[in-house]
Scaffold this motif. Structure first.
Motif, PDB file in Angstrom:
ATOM      1  N   GLU A  36      -0.088   4.981   2.894  1.00 23.21           N
ATOM      2  CA  GLU A  36      -1.480   5.323   2.646  1.00 23.21           C
ATOM      3  C   GLU A  36      -1.768   5.105   1.172  1.00 23.21           C
ATOM      4  OE1 GLU A  36      -2.535   8.699   5.902  1.00 23.21           O
ATOM      5  OE2 GLU A  36      -1.445   9.388   4.127  1.00 23.21           O
ATOM      6  N   ILE A  37      -2.884   4.432   0.912  1.00 21.47           N
ATOM      7  CA  ILE A  37      -3.234   4.069  -0.461  1.00 21.47           C
ATOM      8  C   ILE A  37      -4.666   4.512  -0.744  1.00 21.47           C
ATOM      9  CG2 ILE A  37      -3.526   2.164  -2.081  1.00 21.47           C
ATOM     10  CD1 ILE A  37      -1.457   0.625  -0.374  1.00 21.47           C
ATOM     11  N   GLU A  38      -4.814   5.226  -1.843  1.00 20.23           N
ATOM     12  CA  GLU A  38      -6.128   5.613  -2.333  1.00 20.23           C
ATOM     13  C   GLU A  38      -6.350   4.910  -3.665  1.00 20.23           C
ATOM     14  OE1 GLU A  38      -7.260   9.795  -2.178  1.00 20.23           O
ATOM     15  OE2 GLU A  38      -5.496  10.132  -0.905  1.00 20.23           O
ATOM     16  N   VAL A  39      -7.392   4.098  -3.717  1.00 20.64           N
ATOM     17  CA  VAL A  39      -7.747   3.386  -4.942  1.00 20.64           C
ATOM     18  C   VAL A  39      -8.958   4.072  -5.536  1.00 20.64           C
ATOM     19  CG1 VAL A  39      -8.469   1.169  -5.921  1.00 20.64           C
ATOM     20  CG2 VAL A  39      -6.865   1.216  -4.000  1.00 20.64           C
ATOM     21  N   SER A  66      -4.453   2.022   4.877  1.00 20.98           N
ATOM     22  CA  SER A  66      -3.216   2.489   5.496  1.00 20.98           C
ATOM     23  C   SER A  66      -2.643   1.430   6.429  1.00 20.98           C
ATOM     24  CB  SER A  66      -3.437   3.790   6.254  1.00 20.98           C
ATOM     25  OG  SER A  66      -4.277   3.579   7.360  1.00 20.98           O
ATOM     26  N   ALA A  67      -1.353   1.555   6.666  1.00 20.10           N
ATOM     27  CA  ALA A  67      -0.640   0.688   7.611  1.00 20.10           C
ATOM     28  C   ALA A  67       0.541   1.473   8.141  1.00 20.10           C
ATOM     29  CB  ALA A  67      -0.176  -0.587   6.933  1.00 20.10           C
ATOM     30  N   ILE A  89      -2.262  -5.041   1.402  1.00 18.53           N
ATOM     31  CA  ILE A  89      -0.927  -4.543   1.085  1.00 18.53           C
ATOM     32  C   ILE A  89       0.087  -5.443   1.769  1.00 18.53           C
ATOM     33  CG2 ILE A  89      -1.528  -2.146   0.652  1.00 18.53           C
ATOM     34  CD1 ILE A  89      -0.755  -1.476   3.471  1.00 18.53           C
ATOM     35  N   SER A  90       1.209  -5.597   1.107  1.00 14.06           N
ATOM     36  CA  SER A  90       2.274  -6.431   1.649  1.00 14.06           C
ATOM     37  C   SER A  90       3.603  -5.775   1.308  1.00 14.06           C
ATOM     38  CB  SER A  90       2.203  -7.822   1.021  1.00 14.06           C
ATOM     39  OG  SER A  90       3.295  -8.603   1.422  1.00 14.06           O
ATOM     40  N   ALA A  91       4.456  -5.650   2.329  1.00 16.36           N
ATOM     41  CA  ALA A  91       5.769  -5.042   2.108  1.00 16.36           C
ATOM     42  C   ALA A  91       6.703  -5.488   3.218  1.00 16.36           C
ATOM     43  CB  ALA A  91       5.663  -3.523   2.093  1.00 16.36           C
ATOM     44  N   ILE A 107       4.243   6.869   0.887  1.00 14.63           N
ATOM     45  CA  ILE A 107       4.975   6.474   2.092  1.00 14.63           C
ATOM     46  C   ILE A 107       5.344   7.751   2.844  1.00 14.63           C
ATOM     47  CG2 ILE A 107       7.108   5.438   2.967  1.00 14.63           C
ATOM     48  CD1 ILE A 107       5.502   3.301   1.801  1.00 14.63           C
ATOM     49  N   THR A 108       5.170   7.746   4.161  1.00 15.75           N
ATOM     50  CA  THR A 108       5.547   8.887   4.993  1.00 15.75           C
ATOM     51  C   THR A 108       6.463   8.415   6.108  1.00 15.75           C
ATOM     52  OG1 THR A 108       3.409   9.931   4.551  1.00 15.75           O
ATOM     53  CG2 THR A 108       4.673  10.789   6.410  1.00 15.75           C
ATOM     54  N   GLU A 109       7.614   9.090   6.231  1.00 20.56           N
ATOM     55  CA  GLU A 109       8.504   8.848   7.365  1.00 20.56           C
ATOM     56  C   GLU A 109       7.969   9.714   8.496  1.00 20.56           C
ATOM     57  OE1 GLU A 109      12.697  10.467   8.498  1.00 20.56           O
ATOM     58  OE2 GLU A 109      12.885   9.092   6.791  1.00 20.56           O
TER      59      GLU A 109
END
Length: 159
Positions: A116-119, A127-128, A34-36, A75-77
């Motif tokens: 968090e990413i579920e593929v 996650s990051a 992931i990249s952001a 995305i979670t704050e």
């Protein structure tokens, strides 16, 4: 003669110490990245998207299979616990797939965020987490010298 023997001995030791691999063991299966770049005061949009990519074997490389379109990206704050889902959009100009926030939540400076990413078909949760740094402001004359022609200008007409 001694120098030649020493040179041959050094070459032999050097060559025998080499391994066939230049890195660790090769991975098998899909590896995701992931990249952001979360920008304070801006939403996660087409200018500042999240990219989700998968690894590709160089022999079977297909640029259309590089970006992941089937995933649940959240995305979670962390301060408030508020979370929202990102949606994929295709960017035909860049030939990429970008994940954006359709509700355009504004990213806050000095807040922590978790992605968090579920593929589907991939057992691990990706996650990051990051904390957005404070916004930087350009001070054109920090020392207040007010010297004409020196320092930075906020005027687009002035260099």
């Amino acid at each position: 003669m001694v120098r030649i023997i020493i040179a041959i001995l050094i070459c032999f030791i050097t060559l025998s110490a080499c391994d066939n691999y230049t890195s660790g063991p090769r991975f098998e299966g899909d590896v995701y990245a992931i990249s952001a770049l979360l920008m304070a005061g801006k939403p996660i949009n087409t200018e500042h998207p999240v990219y989700l990519t998968r690894s590709a074997d160089i022999n079977d490389f297909d640029p259309m299979n590089l970006f992941v379109s089937e995933a649940d990206v959240r995305i979670t704050e962390l301060e408030s616990g508020q979370s929202w889902t990102l949606s994929p959009i295709a960017d035909m100009q860049d030939m990429t797939l970008k994940w954006i926030d359709p509700q355009e939540h504004i990213i806050q400076a000095e807040y922590s965020y978790k992605i968090e990413i579920e593929v589907p078909g991939y057992e691990s949760l990706i996650s990051a987490q990051t904390t957005v740094p404070p916004m930087a402001n350009l001070n054109p004359d920090y020392c207040q010298h007010n010297v004409e022609g020196e320092g930075y200008s906020l005027d687009p007409q002035s260099i």
